[in-house]
Scaffold this active site. Structure first.
Site, short mmCIF file in Angstrom:
data_model
loop_
_atom_site.label_atom_id
_atom_site.label_comp_id
_atom_site.label_asym_id
_atom_site.label_seq_id
_atom_site.Cartn_x
_atom_site.Cartn_y
_atom_site.Cartn_z
N ASP A 25 -18.60 -28.85 -12.38
CA ASP A 25 -19.13 -29.29 -11.18
C ASP A 25 -19.23 -30.96 -11.13
O ASP A 25 -18.85 -31.39 -12.34
CB ASP A 25 -20.30 -28.72 -10.89
CG ASP A 25 -21.43 -29.14 -11.97
OD1 ASP A 25 -22.20 -30.08 -11.99
OD2 ASP A 25 -21.50 -28.29 -12.91
N ASP B 274 -22.05 -32.45 -10.90
CA ASP B 274 -23.99 -32.50 -11.07
C ASP B 274 -24.32 -32.96 -9.57
O ASP B 274 -23.56 -32.65 -8.45
CB ASP B 274 -23.85 -33.92 -12.10
CG ASP B 274 -25.33 -33.60 -12.60
OD1 ASP B 274 -25.69 -32.63 -12.94
OD2 ASP B 274 -26.08 -34.65 -12.73
#
Length: 291
Positions: free
Chosen positions: A210, A212
């Site tokens: 991802d 973040d």
């Protein structure tokens, strides 16, 4: 020449290695407590391999409860010479996206309350951590990843946060914009510190799941999306690991970067002042210099 034995510490989503011959799950006792799980041992293309699921096969350990000292001690105790850490992480850079791998070479430690050393009162030791990963192992991981068709970035700074919560937006921005970190995770420290104290070569392969919380187009971290990306990353990791035996070989020369001699001048406590109880616990980790 020493005999090479590759140890893999698998992170979230990676709970075993495919294709091991004579594979068996093995219990290993450690004076530092029980490891995260039993260790899967066997051979791959003629090279001894050991696999330890960092969180346990049922993912029972939170990042702050992983028994890091027991894990590293147990791997050293069964003869592992080289440790490959595979872990999920978030990206703090636009050009490092979900599904990419990063061969980490630096760390920033934001963890608290974790036992970060095998040494202490009764036997004081200081090792160098200026270069906390082994470039030789990093080379092999990069080569194996590229051969498997994985988008891989060589070099990066891993921000190790305590967790288990993900970052606030302010923290994420600070880590990226002020501190210059590249990826963020919760488990590679104190693991890298302990591997150095145990004189094990250590490489960190961070698998991005991802962006973040800093990324304006992605918002807060979504666990559902992370799990979906983890599944794909775990398959890529297995492909990368399958290529390592041919690259590393069964005969292991001394590490050109000195990882396997990290304790040569590290112990400061005079021999007659050392704590016998602590010395007994250090038998696998530091026996080479304490005998």
């Amino acid at each position: 020449m020493a005999h090479a034995s590759i140890g893999v510490i698998g992170g979230s989503g990676l709970y075993e290695i495919d294709g091991l011959r004579d594979a068996r799950w093995r219990s290993v006792d450690s004076p530092w407590g029980p490891p995260s799980d039993r260790i899967l041992t066997g051979s791959l293309d003629g090279i001894d391999m050991a696999f330890l699921p960092r969180h346990g096969r049922s993912h029972v350990h939170s990042p702050d409860s992983v028994p890091y000292r027991a894990n590293i001690d147990a791997l050293k105790r069964i003869g592992v010479t080289d440790v490959i850490s595979v872990s999920a992480c978030g990206s703090l850079r636009e050009d490092m996206g979900p599904g990419d791998f990063v061969i980490v070479d630096q760390f920033i430690d934001r963890t608290v309350g974790r036992a970060a050393s095998f040494f202490g009162a009764g036997c004081v030791g200081h090792v160098s951590l200026a270069h906390p990963t082994c470039a030789r192992l990093g080379d092999a991981c990069e080569t194996a990843a590229r051969a498997a068709g994985i988008a891989v970035h060589r070099g990066g700074t891993y921000l190790a946060m305590e967790g288990p919560q993900f970052s606030t937006l302010a923290e994420s921005r600070m880590y990226r914009e002020v501190w210059g970190a590249d990826v963020i995770g919760m488990t590679n420290l104190p693991e890298a510190r302990l591997a150095r104290e145990a004189e094990l070569c250590y490489a960190s392969v961070a698998m991005i799941t991802d962006f973040d919380s800093w990324h304006p187009d992605h918002g807060e971290v979504d666990v559902t999306q992370i799990i979906a990306t983890l599944t794909g990353n775990a398959g890529k990791a297995r492909d990368m690991l399958a290529g390592l035996p041919a690259l590393l070989g069964s005969d292991r020369a001394a590490c050109p970067h000195g990882c396997d001699r990290a304790l040569d001048n590290a112990i400061l406590t005079a021999p007659d002042a050392r704590d016998p109880e602590l010395l007994a616990r250090l038998d696998a980790v530091a026996g080479r210099v304490l005998d």
